[in-house]
Design a protein around this motif. Structure first.
Motif, PDB file in Angstrom:
ATOM      1  N   GLU A  30      19.328  50.396 -14.656  1.00 55.13           N
ATOM      2  CA  GLU A  30      18.292  51.064 -15.448  1.00 55.13           C
ATOM      3  C   GLU A  30      17.919  52.407 -14.817  1.00 55.13           C
ATOM      4  O   GLU A  30      17.777  53.405 -15.513  1.00 55.13           O
ATOM      5  N   VAL A  31      17.794  52.425 -13.502  1.00 56.09           N
ATOM      6  CA  VAL A  31      17.426  53.664 -12.806  1.00 56.09           C
ATOM      7  C   VAL A  31      18.591  54.645 -12.813  1.00 56.09           C
ATOM      8  O   VAL A  31      18.417  55.833 -13.100  1.00 56.09           O
ATOM      9  N   GLN A  32      19.784  54.155 -12.530  1.00 51.83           N
ATOM     10  CA  GLN A  32      20.943  55.047 -12.447  1.00 51.83           C
ATOM     11  C   GLN A  32      21.314  55.644 -13.800  1.00 51.83           C
ATOM     12  O   GLN A  32      21.699  56.802 -13.888  1.00 51.83           O
ATOM     13  N   GLU A  33      21.207  54.863 -14.841  1.00 44.50           N
ATOM     14  CA  GLU A  33      21.581  55.351 -16.168  1.00 44.50           C
ATOM     15  C   GLU A  33      20.436  56.075 -16.863  1.00 44.50           C
ATOM     16  O   GLU A  33      20.580  56.540 -17.976  1.00 44.50           O
ATOM     17  N   GLN A  34      19.300  56.165 -16.214  1.00 47.23           N
ATOM     18  CA  GLN A  34      18.121  56.872 -16.712  1.00 47.23           C
ATOM     19  C   GLN A  34      17.697  56.386 -18.089  1.00 47.23           C
ATOM     20  O   GLN A  34      17.454  57.166 -19.000  1.00 47.23           O
ATOM     21  N   THR A  35      17.618  55.073 -18.215  1.00 48.66           N
ATOM     22  CA  THR A  35      17.111  54.496 -19.449  1.00 48.66           C
ATOM     23  C   THR A  35      15.589  54.634 -19.462  1.00 48.66           C
ATOM     24  O   THR A  35      14.992  55.155 -18.529  1.00 48.66           O
ATOM     25  N   GLU A  36      14.963  54.134 -20.524  1.00 47.68           N
ATOM     26  CA  GLU A  36      13.503  54.227 -20.617  1.00 47.68           C
ATOM     27  C   GLU A  36      12.822  53.484 -19.480  1.00 47.68           C
ATOM     28  O   GLU A  36      11.838  53.967 -18.923  1.00 47.68           O
ATOM     29  N   VAL A  37      13.332  52.334 -19.126  1.00 50.66           N
ATOM     30  CA  VAL A  37      12.754  51.558 -18.031  1.00 50.66           C
ATOM     31  C   VAL A  37      12.950  52.294 -16.707  1.00 50.66           C
ATOM     32  O   VAL A  37      12.025  52.409 -15.899  1.00 50.66           O
ATOM     33  N   GLY A  38      14.149  52.808 -16.486  1.00 47.98           N
ATOM     34  CA  GLY A  38      14.414  53.558 -15.265  1.00 47.98           C
ATOM     35  C   GLY A  38      13.560  54.804 -15.170  1.00 47.98           C
ATOM     36  O   GLY A  38      13.035  55.128 -14.097  1.00 47.98           O
ATOM     37  N   ASP A  39      13.390  55.510 -16.294  1.00 52.66           N
ATOM     38  CA  ASP A  39      12.528  56.690 -16.303  1.00 52.66           C
ATOM     39  C   ASP A  39      11.085  56.316 -15.992  1.00 52.66           C
ATOM     40  O   ASP A  39      10.387  57.038 -15.279  1.00 52.66           O
ATOM     41  N   ALA A  40      10.637  55.204 -16.517  1.00 51.11           N
ATOM     42  CA  ALA A  40       9.265  54.758 -16.245  1.00 51.11           C
ATOM     43  C   ALA A  40       9.091  54.439 -14.763  1.00 51.11           C
ATOM     44  O   ALA A  40       8.058  54.782 -14.166  1.00 51.11           O
ATOM     45  N   LEU A  41      10.090  53.805 -14.163  1.00 51.91           N
ATOM     46  CA  LEU A  41      10.008  53.501 -12.732  1.00 51.91           C
ATOM     47  C   LEU A  41       9.977  54.782 -11.903  1.00 51.91           C
ATOM     48  O   LEU A  41       9.178  54.908 -10.977  1.00 51.91           O
ATOM     49  N   ARG A  43       9.075  57.794 -12.938  1.00 46.90           N
ATOM     50  CA  ARG A  43       7.812  58.499 -13.203  1.00 46.90           C
ATOM     51  C   ARG A  43       6.679  57.877 -12.399  1.00 46.90           C
ATOM     52  O   ARG A  43       5.791  58.576 -11.914  1.00 46.90           O
ATOM     53  N   GLY A  44       6.703  56.565 -12.245  1.00 40.18           N
ATOM     54  CA  GLY A  44       5.686  55.882 -11.430  1.00 40.18           C
ATOM     55  C   GLY A  44       5.745  56.314  -9.979  1.00 40.18           C
ATOM     56  O   GLY A  44       4.708  56.555  -9.350  1.00 40.18           O
ATOM     57  N   LEU A  45       6.964  56.434  -9.448  1.00 32.95           N
ATOM     58  CA  LEU A  45       7.112  56.898  -8.075  1.00 32.95           C
ATOM     59  C   LEU A  45       6.639  58.339  -7.946  1.00 32.95           C
ATOM     60  O   LEU A  45       5.906  58.679  -7.010  1.00 32.95           O
ATOM     61  N   MET A  46       7.018  59.177  -8.884  1.00 33.17           N
ATOM     62  CA  MET A  46       6.606  60.586  -8.829  1.00 33.17           C
ATOM     63  C   MET A  46       5.084  60.717  -8.959  1.00 33.17           C
ATOM     64  O   MET A  46       4.463  61.534  -8.278  1.00 33.17           O
ATOM     65  N   ARG A  47       4.481  59.904  -9.807  1.00 32.84           N
ATOM     66  CA  ARG A  47       3.028  59.928  -9.966  1.00 32.84           C
ATOM     67  C   ARG A  47       2.335  59.489  -8.677  1.00 32.84           C
ATOM     68  O   ARG A  47       1.320  60.068  -8.274  1.00 32.84           O
ATOM     69  N   ALA A  48       2.882  58.479  -8.017  1.00 33.00           N
ATOM     70  CA  ALA A  48       2.305  58.020  -6.756  1.00 33.00           C
ATOM     71  C   ALA A  48       2.413  59.103  -5.681  1.00 33.00           C
ATOM     72  O   ALA A  48       1.463  59.343  -4.926  1.00 33.00           O
ATOM     73  N   GLN A  49       3.571  59.775  -5.622  1.00 27.80           N
ATOM     74  CA  GLN A  49       3.753  60.841  -4.633  1.00 27.80           C
ATOM     75  C   GLN A  49       2.829  62.022  -4.931  1.00 27.80           C
ATOM     76  O   GLN A  49       2.252  62.614  -4.021  1.00 27.80           O
ATOM     77  N   LEU A  50       2.687  62.384  -6.202  1.00 25.39           N
ATOM     78  CA  LEU A  50       1.799  63.479  -6.573  1.00 25.39           C
ATOM     79  C   LEU A  50       0.343  63.141  -6.262  1.00 25.39           C
ATOM     80  O   LEU A  50      -0.398  63.972  -5.747  1.00 25.39           O
ATOM     81  N   GLY A  51      -0.061  61.929  -6.573  1.00 26.58           N
ATOM     82  CA  GLY A  51      -1.430  61.502  -6.270  1.00 26.58           C
ATOM     83  C   GLY A  51      -1.721  61.554  -4.783  1.00 26.58           C
ATOM     84  O   GLY A  51      -2.794  62.005  -4.363  1.00 26.58           O
ATOM     85  N   GLU A 115       8.169  55.232  -1.151  1.00 25.08           N
ATOM     86  CA  GLU A 115       9.601  55.138  -1.447  1.00 25.08           C
ATOM     87  C   GLU A 115      10.155  53.767  -1.078  1.00 25.08           C
ATOM     88  O   GLU A 115      11.014  53.232  -1.788  1.00 25.08           O
ATOM     89  N   GLN A 116       9.662  53.198  -0.003  1.00 27.12           N
ATOM     90  CA  GLN A 116      10.108  51.860   0.399  1.00 27.12           C
ATOM     91  C   GLN A 116       9.677  50.826  -0.641  1.00 27.12           C
ATOM     92  O   GLN A 116      10.449  49.947  -1.018  1.00 27.12           O
ATOM     93  N   GLU A 117       8.442  50.947  -1.123  1.00 27.24           N
ATOM     94  CA  GLU A 117       7.969  50.027  -2.159  1.00 27.24           C
ATOM     95  C   GLU A 117       8.774  50.200  -3.447  1.00 27.24           C
ATOM     96  O   GLU A 117       9.057  49.225  -4.133  1.00 27.24           O
TER      97      GLU A 117
END
Length: 124
Positions: A30-41, A43-51, A115-117
């Motif tokens: 899901e993450v490698q193929e950049q599906t909707e689920v992978g994109d959501a995951l 985006r969650g990491l990016m949001r956590a890093q930005l916060g 990133e570990q989480e």
């Protein structure tokens, strides 16, 4: 050896792969193929890093802006000299760097933990 009087042989369940392994492959795909689920995951990491970055930047900016305000409120402290240099210049010129190093250290540790989480979430 079983004899006809023992009855049919006992059934055994054979498990070739656990569900956990199948889920790991699916989540990674899901993450490698950049599906909707992978994109959501992601985006969650990016949001956590930005916060994290915004919180630490806000704290740093607050502390750095508080130093001149405190020195303006208490001019006697700013007038103190140490080795011929005013205390306000020592604080603004030298004491700020350990603060910045501490903020950088905290950010690196927290970003690595995020990133570990994320990796644990993808691998589970």
């Amino acid at each position: 050896m079983s004899t006809p009087s023992d009855g049919p042989p006992r059934r055994e369940r054979v498990v070739l792969a656990t569900r956990r392994g199948a889920r790991t492959v699916r989540t990674r795909v899901e993450v490698q193929e950049q599906t909707e689920v992978g994109d959501a995951l992601i985006r969650g990491l990016m949001r956590a890093q930005l916060g994290l970055a915004l919180r630490l930047a806000g704290i740093t900016l607050g502390v750095l802006c508080a130093i001149p305000v405190l020195l303006a409120l208490f001019p006697d402290v700013g007038a103190v000299t140490v080795l011929g240099i005013r205390l306000s210049w020592i604080v603004l010129g030298f004491a700020v760097y350990p603060l910045l190093l501490a903020v950088c250290w905290i950010y690196n540790r927290s970003a690595d933990r995020n990133e570990q989480e994320f990796g644990d979430l993808v691998d589970d």
